[in-house]
Design an enzyme around this catalytic site. Structure first.
Site, PDB file in Angstrom:
ATOM      1  N   ASP A 107       0.843  -1.191   0.000  1.00 53.24           N
ATOM      2  CA  ASP A 107       0.000   0.000   0.000  1.00 53.24           C
ATOM      3  C   ASP A 107       0.884   1.249   0.000  1.00 53.24           C
ATOM      4  OD1 ASP A 107      -3.036   0.799   0.494  1.00 53.24           O
ATOM      5  OD2 ASP A 107      -1.870   2.016   1.886  1.00 53.24           O
ATOM      6  N   HIS A 274      -7.186  -6.929   0.180  1.00 52.50           N
ATOM      7  CA  HIS A 274      -6.096  -5.955   0.048  1.00 52.50           C
ATOM      8  C   HIS A 274      -4.996  -6.214   1.065  1.00 52.50           C
ATOM      9  CE1 HIS A 274      -4.273  -2.037  -0.757  1.00 52.50           C
ATOM     10  NE2 HIS A 274      -4.319  -1.760   0.528  1.00 52.50           N
TER      11      HIS A 274
END
Length: 298
Positions: A107, A274
């Site tokens: 991320d 994610h």
């Protein structure tokens, strides 16, 4: 000092040219820097870092403004640009005695990692990106589905102090909503890691830093990517890309995007949300270890 989720990791705080960065270090092999994402801290790696430390000197760092790391001047222009955050990590690794190292980022951490590799190519031996593509390509690919799913990209980037004020009214609720959305509603977080995320997110200075991070993504970070693309700059080190196993349009497939940024790219899909390293650590390690063993020597 150590944390029960990271047995044997030794903690310290290192002062860089722009911040005080908390790090946790364990191991004696080639150096390996792990950088977490939003809205977490270094504990996001607790399910993979102990195994990596068997083969590498693993350095877990809280990004500037996240966890226990703080900018020396949070109001300085560019304080949360990815170039500034990359310099933090360069300073950290040099202070630890490492002039060349591999970097794994998830991320926001992956965005810091590729900026580090682009601007300081001599220090990065290998780069691993979890679940992201470069910022310039994110903005170019915005559509209705992305805007609805990744609403925080647009909300956190609003001018000071709109998001800080609104989220500050109930930061715990906003954080839980965000983490559950990123985990696709699954119960994947260790209670101690979750408690640490909450403790940090409740601090106004951390919330402000996260907003500044996303403001930078909408401004200076996108501009830096564009300048590199215009100049034809590419990542010189080997790159491994891991992404969520879901449908992608051909032009937006992670491998397609990253191959426009790097000479040598390989990758794999992971069946998870994610939060790959917290939800599917074994699958991440299955891809990560062979890659690092091949390319991550200093």
């Amino acid at each position: 000092m150590s944390h029960s989720l990271l047995p044997g990791f030794e903690y310290s705080t290192l002062t860089t040219r722009g911040a005080r960065i908390q790090v946790a270090v364990k191991g004696s092999g080639p150096p390996l820097l792990l950088l977490h994402g939003y809205p977490q801290n270094h504990l996001a790696w607790h399910r993979v870092a102990p195994r990596l430390a068997e083969d590498y000197t693993v350095v877990l760092a809280d990004l500037r403004g996240y966890g226990e790391s703080r900018a020396l001047d949070a109001d300085a222009p560019g304080a949360y640009d990815k170039s500034a955050l990359a310099l933090d990590q360069l300073d950290v690794m040099q202070k630890l005695g490492f002039s060349r190292f591999a970097v794994v980022g998830h991320d926001r951490g992956a965005r810091v990692a590729y900026r580090l590799a682009l601007e300081h190519p001599q220090v990065v031996s290998a780069l691993v990106s979890l679940t992201v593509v470069p910022i310039l390509d994110v903005w170019a690919g915005v559509n209705k589905a992305f805007a609805l799913n990744a609403y925080h990209w647009f909300f956190l980037a609003q001018p000071f102090d709109l998001p800080e004020r609104l989220i500050g009214a109930n930061p715990g609720y906003f954080l839980d909503w965000t983490l559950q959305r990123m985990a696709q509603g699954r119960d994947i977080y260790h209670p101690q890691a979750l408690e640490s995320y909450h403790q940090a997110f409740a601090r106004p200075e951390v919330l402000h830093a996260m907003c500044e991070d996303y403001r930078a993504a909408a401004g200076a970070d996108a501009a830096a990517d564009q300048a590199d693309r215009d100049a034809g700059h590419q990542l010189r080190c080997p790159v491994l890309v891991l992404w969520q196993d879901r449908p992608y349009a051909a032009a937006s497939h992670p491998l397609t995007v990253w191959r426009s940024w790097a000479v040598e790219v390989r990758g794999a899909a992971i069946a998870a949300s994610h939060m790959l390293a917290e939800e599917a650590p074994e699958a991440v390690l299955e891809q990560l270890l062979p890659f690092l063993h091949q390319v991550a020597q200093p």
